[in-house]
Enzyme design. Sequence first.
Site, short mmCIF file in Angstrom:
data_model
loop_
_atom_site.label_atom_id
_atom_site.label_comp_id
_atom_site.label_asym_id
_atom_site.label_seq_id
_atom_site.Cartn_x
_atom_site.Cartn_y
_atom_site.Cartn_z
N ALA A 187 -27.27 -21.38 35.67
CA ALA A 187 -25.86 -21.74 35.52
C ALA A 187 -25.39 -22.64 36.65
O ALA A 187 -25.79 -22.49 37.80
CB ALA A 187 -25.00 -20.48 35.48
N CYS A 188 -24.52 -23.59 36.28
CA CYS A 188 -23.87 -24.46 37.27
C CYS A 188 -22.43 -24.66 36.84
O CYS A 188 -21.97 -24.05 35.87
CB CYS A 188 -24.61 -25.79 37.41
SG CYS A 188 -24.49 -26.88 35.99
N GLY A 189 -21.73 -25.52 37.52
CA GLY A 189 -20.31 -25.73 37.25
C GLY A 189 -20.00 -26.12 35.81
O GLY A 189 -19.05 -25.63 35.22
N CYS A 196 -22.54 -22.88 31.87
CA CYS A 196 -21.68 -23.05 33.04
C CYS A 196 -21.38 -21.66 33.61
O CYS A 196 -21.55 -20.65 32.94
CB CYS A 196 -20.42 -23.83 32.71
SG CYS A 196 -19.34 -23.11 31.51
N LEU A 197 -20.95 -21.63 34.85
CA LEU A 197 -20.75 -20.36 35.55
C LEU A 197 -19.84 -19.39 34.80
O LEU A 197 -20.14 -18.20 34.73
CB LEU A 197 -20.20 -20.61 36.96
CG LEU A 197 -21.19 -21.19 37.95
CD1 LEU A 197 -20.47 -21.65 39.21
CD2 LEU A 197 -22.28 -20.20 38.29
#
EC number: 2.7.1.-
Length: 92
Positions: free
Chosen positions: A7-9, A39-40
């Site tokens: 997961a990322c922004g 996403c996060l």
Amino acid sequence: MKKILVACGTGMSTSTMIAHKLQEFLTEQGISATTAQCCLNEIPLNCNGMDLIVTSMRTNSDYGIPTLNGAALLTGINDDALKQQIKALLTQ
């Protein structure tokens, strides 16, 4: 086969790069795993059945699944320590 959520922004570029580096490492180690990306803020919706969560930044949330900050896979700084943590979690 192990399942890893990355997961990322936004769930796009950074998580793709982390997932790629992660797959390279796991293949080298002979660990069979699949990755999924999000996403996060979508982690709670996507973490069921996952063995590990790797994020691009720190998160204070507890998902009931081992969660690691994967930024070292991008920067190369302390990536060996992170890789050993990942290996230990996926081979226990």
